[in-house]
Design a protein around this motif. Structure first.
Motif, PDB file in Angstrom:
ATOM      1  N   ARG A  75       0.847  -1.208   0.000  1.00  0.00           N
ATOM      2  CA  ARG A  75       0.000   0.000   0.000  1.00  0.00           C
ATOM      3  C   ARG A  75       0.880   1.255   0.000  1.00  0.00           C
ATOM      4  O   ARG A  75       0.621   2.223  -0.710  1.00  0.00           O
ATOM      5  CB  ARG A  75      -0.878   0.031   1.250  1.00  0.00           C
ATOM      6  CG  ARG A  75      -2.002  -1.000   1.288  1.00  0.00           C
ATOM      7  CD  ARG A  75      -2.721  -0.861   2.638  1.00  0.00           C
ATOM      8  NE  ARG A  75      -3.925  -1.643   2.757  1.00  0.00           N
ATOM      9  CZ  ARG A  75      -4.012  -2.805   3.417  1.00  0.00           C
ATOM     10  NH1 ARG A  75      -2.939  -3.323   3.988  1.00  0.00           N
ATOM     11  NH2 ARG A  75      -5.170  -3.433   3.525  1.00  0.00           N
ATOM     12  N   ARG A  76       1.925   1.212   0.837  1.00  0.00           N
ATOM     13  CA  ARG A  76       2.787   2.398   0.921  1.00  0.00           C
ATOM     14  C   ARG A  76       3.498   2.656  -0.399  1.00  0.00           C
ATOM     15  O   ARG A  76       3.708   3.804  -0.792  1.00  0.00           O
ATOM     16  CB  ARG A  76       3.802   2.218   2.050  1.00  0.00           C
ATOM     17  CG  ARG A  76       3.129   2.190   3.419  1.00  0.00           C
ATOM     18  CD  ARG A  76       4.120   2.221   4.575  1.00  0.00           C
ATOM     19  NE  ARG A  76       3.372   2.340   5.822  1.00  0.00           N
ATOM     20  CZ  ARG A  76       3.229   1.359   6.718  1.00  0.00           C
ATOM     21  NH1 ARG A  76       3.824   0.186   6.531  1.00  0.00           N
ATOM     22  NH2 ARG A  76       2.505   1.556   7.790  1.00  0.00           N
TER      23      ARG A  76
ATOM     24  N   ILE B   3       0.998   4.363  -2.661  1.00  0.00           N
ATOM     25  CA  ILE B   3       0.738   5.748  -2.279  1.00  0.00           C
ATOM     26  C   ILE B   3       1.932   6.628  -2.629  1.00  0.00           C
ATOM     27  O   ILE B   3       1.783   7.712  -3.165  1.00  0.00           O
ATOM     28  CB  ILE B   3       0.434   5.852  -0.767  1.00  0.00           C
ATOM     29  CG1 ILE B   3      -0.891   5.174  -0.457  1.00  0.00           C
ATOM     30  CG2 ILE B   3       0.390   7.314  -0.329  1.00  0.00           C
ATOM     31  CD1 ILE B   3      -1.139   5.009   1.032  1.00  0.00           C
TER      32      ILE B   3
ATOM     33  N   SER C 229      -0.892   6.490   6.683  1.00  0.00           N
ATOM     34  CA  SER C 229       0.220   5.596   6.453  1.00  0.00           C
ATOM     35  C   SER C 229       1.333   5.925   7.423  1.00  0.00           C
ATOM     36  O   SER C 229       1.425   7.034   7.920  1.00  0.00           O
ATOM     37  CB  SER C 229       0.698   5.774   5.019  1.00  0.00           C
ATOM     38  OG  SER C 229       2.026   5.358   4.937  1.00  0.00           O
TER      39      SER C 229
END
Lengths: 328, 380
Positions: free
Chosen positions: B76-77, B80, B133
């Motif tokens: 996910r990071r 992003i 995050s």
């Protein structure tokens, strides 16, 4: 009941020393691929193994100092714990960390060597959804009544329940209730024995058992028992040793374990043992694992199997531990 | 399915735990390859390297171990900080943007921060905590591409991620982390794409939920997921409208395939109050609906009186008859005489089951419970 167990045939006796050795061996399997693939469960696994050993009357079978060191090595600055060093913080591993430290009487280490008891409480409290009252597992937002129970479990052990909005969380549990008396993962979800345990235990911690439809829930739970004596988790599903815990502890909390045939359940759990190499499996003849081992033994403890330490039906920890920590 | 080793396994036959030398060597080879890959990813996470190369390595590692939640988070990071476009959400004219994230925060702050909201991270609709995050974005935000181009690029990433997880989900249909990662990706579609585009993505997801339920009709992850997807498809964020008729029809179809599917009966019971309200059903329409449900359940019970699923649903119907204050959907304005007549008829039907099935416990339990209900109705 003790009398009856002694009349059981040899293969239905509890293989205590084999189970102790099996649990002790779990961290020595570094030449097995599965050991590495399950690192994301390490802290949970330690809680399962340690709890089983305490219930078996062998609380010192794992080294206490190493246990504490390992738990603290999983903590992040946020106060939360990951499953192992290098793993992200999550509610599930944080609850296991608190349970382990409580069990070995080392909660004080959070303040002396960890990030502080309050910081752990804040990590958990920050995961509450201020609109609905439920809890997320981590910053990425998955929500489930498992996490709500975990929050209640750990925060009550830490004496920090005041950090969260308990009433709002209780409202959320009430919204998860179904017409059959059970509870699901979230409002609208089907009743499931595992989620029933989390919801009933959270309501018990909150002192709100008045919200439970005990007659209807007791009936649904007792109908989990199948012909072979084991319990399933939902209608028309197969029996499984882990439901010996989820269903039986829920029945215990609402005072209705006598609504099932306890002797036949005990016999089913005992048939799932690997008496030679230790451990308990989901059903007779399957591969054992530490998860089914702890929930099988905890089930036997609730059934008052002779020689086992008493288990706390709300926390799945030794009763002596919860009595000490909660001051009961 | 990923090997859960000595932690949790289901339905795997017990075999000797002694490995041959060959098996042991194979395990050691696997371990070496796995740990090498893991070390590479973790070393990159440690220095907050969320580059496309790290992203590629997470793919390889997650294929070996889809339960590794920390790696899903790293993925996910990566998305992003290096893959998704960095348009401020206010640039999407079709979206409400009341909670626009600031676009120039957190640059250069500590990468250890655990709560800094990411620049250009869209607000999350499902949870106040999601979408944040533990890392900070590289401050390389540039708005030189047109909205249409970045939308197309974001859509391509979203579709690629959904494709990536399908084989993992088919192999590990009960893995919580995969389901929750997919939902996060789908939420990105709502935040980053115009509503019509995002809607298409979510409609495809409903087909996946159906496919998963065809494979395992009782998978409660898939049922819960389906409810969530439907709720999103009904929401204003996706220009939605009620799908209650279609979902009710889905439960009918699932029950026809398998009468013992309590998940489908449960879903049906949950949909009925809304269904009748949205149909604008009057008392007569509600009565007819109840009659049809009772007939259908009775017919099913004639075939399978040992089936708990059918009895639980029957109990739900009976609760509508005897507890209208709690269950007002089907018989809200019945007179007491009506309620007694309905209950007596059900009791007669259940008694007639005994002619063919005199040794089924559930039949006696129903007679017992409903007779008590009847007594209370008759005696106020």
């Amino acid at each position: 009941m003790a009398q009856k167990f002694e009349q059981l045939p040899e293969e239905l006796q509890l293989a205590t020393s084999a189970h102790v050795k099996y649990i002790q061996s779990l961290d020595t399997r570094k030449d097995e691929y599965g050991y590495w693939l399950t690192e994301h469960l390490r802290l949970n696994g330690l809680y399962w193994g340690l709890t089983a050993l305490h219930l078996l009357g062998h609380p010192d079978a794992l080294p206490r100092n190493e246990t504490i060191d390992f738990v603290l090595s999983c903590q992040h600055d946020s106060g939360g714990f990951g499953a192992a060093p290098g793993h992200d913080a999550h509610m599930l591993s944080t609850v296991s960390a608190v349970q382990i430290l409580a069990t070995v009487d080392a909660l004080d280490e959070l303040d002396t060597r960890g990030k502080g008891r309050l910081q752990v409480g804040k990590f958990i409290a920050n995961l509450q959804n201020s609109e609905t009252g439920t809890f997320a597992g981590d910053e990425w937002g998955e929500e489930d009544t498992r996490f709500l129970y975990g929050a209640f479990n750990a925060l009550s052990l830490l004496g920090l329940l005041h950090l969260i909005d308990v009433d709002k969380a209780v409202d959320h549990i009430a919204a998860c209730a179904n017409f059959d008396g059970g509870y699901g993962v979230s409002p609208g979800a089907e009743s499931h024995a595992g989620q029933i345990f989390t919801c009933v235990a959270a309501l018990t911690i909150a002192g709100r058992q008045d919200l439970i439809n005990k007659e209807r829930l007791g009936r649904w739970l007792s109908e989990r028992q199948v012909a072979g004596g084991g319990l399933n988790g939902r209608p028309e599903k197969k029996e499984d040793v882990c439901y010996s815990w989820w269903v039986l502890s829920s029945l215990e909390m609402i005072g209705k374990t006598h609504w099932i045939d306890r002797d036949r359940l005990a016999a089913f759990i005992l048939r799932c043992q690997d008496t030679e190499n230790g451990g308990i499996s989901d059903r007779p003849g399957d591969m054992v694992d530490v998860w089914h081992t702890v929930f099988g033994i905890a089930g036997l403890s609730l059934l008052k199997y002779p020689g086992l330490e008493a288990v706390d039906e709300v926390y799945c920890m030794p009763k002596a531990v919860t009595a000490r920590v909660l001051g009961h | 399915m990923a090997d859960q080793g000595s932690y949790s396994q289901h339905g795997i036959a017990r075999t000797s735990r002694v490995r041959t030398e060959e098996q042991r060597q194979r395990d050691l080879d696997h371990i070496t390859r796995y740990r090498d890959l893991e070390d590479q990813v973790r070393e990159r996470i440690k220095r907050s390297d969320y580059s496309p190369e790290t992203f590629r390595l997470t793919s390889a590692l997650l294929k070996l171990n889809p339960e590794y939640y920390t790696i899903w988070n790293a993925r996910r990071r990566c998305l992003i900080s290096s893959s998704f476009s960095k348009r401020p959400s206010g640039s999407l004219p079709s979206k409400a943007s009341s909670t626009t994230s600031p676009t120039a925060t957190t640059a250069g702050s500590s990468t250890e921060s655990s709560s800094a909201p990411l620049a250009a991270t869209p607000p999350n609709l499902a949870s106040p905590t999601a979408g944040m995050s533990g890392t900070t974005a590289e401050e390389t935000t540039q708005y030189d591409s047109s909205d249409a181009e970045s939308e197309a690029a974001d859509l391509a990433i979203i579709q690629s991620e959904l494709t990536f997880t399908i084989p993992l989900l088919l192999e590990s249909p009960k893995c919580y982390w995969i389901w929750s990662y997919r939902l996060w990706i789908l939420e990105q579609a709502i935040s980053r794409l115009p509503a019509a585009r995002a809607r298409g993505v979510w409609e495809d997801e409903l087909r996946l939920a159906s496919r998963m339920l065809d494979k395992d009709r009782r998978n409660f992850h898939a049922w819960g997921y389906r409810r969530h997807v439907v709720a999103q498809l009904e929401s204003p964020a996706l220009n939605g409208k009620s799908m209650v008729e279609a979902e009710f029809a889905y439960t009918t179809a699932m029950i026809r395939k398998d009468l013992s599917n309590f998940s489908a009966w449960h879903s049906r019971a949950r949909l009925i109050p809304r269904l009748l309200d949205e149909r604008g059903a009057d008392d007569e329409a509600r009565r007819k609906f109840l009659d049809a449900e009772l007939n259908q359940t009775r017919e099913a019970l004639n075939v399978g009186p040992e089936d708990q699923s059918l009895w639980y649903y029957h109990q739900y119907l009976i609760l509508n008859i005897v507890r209208p204050s709690q269950y007002p959907a089907m018989a809200p304005h019945f007179s007491t005489t009506d309620r007694i007549a309905y209950l007596e008829r059900e009791l007669d039907e259940i008694r007639s089951l005994l002619e063919d099935y005199d040794d089924v416990q559930l039949v006696y339990e129903a007679l017992f419970e409903y007779t008590l209900f009847l007594y209370h109705l008759q005696n106020g």
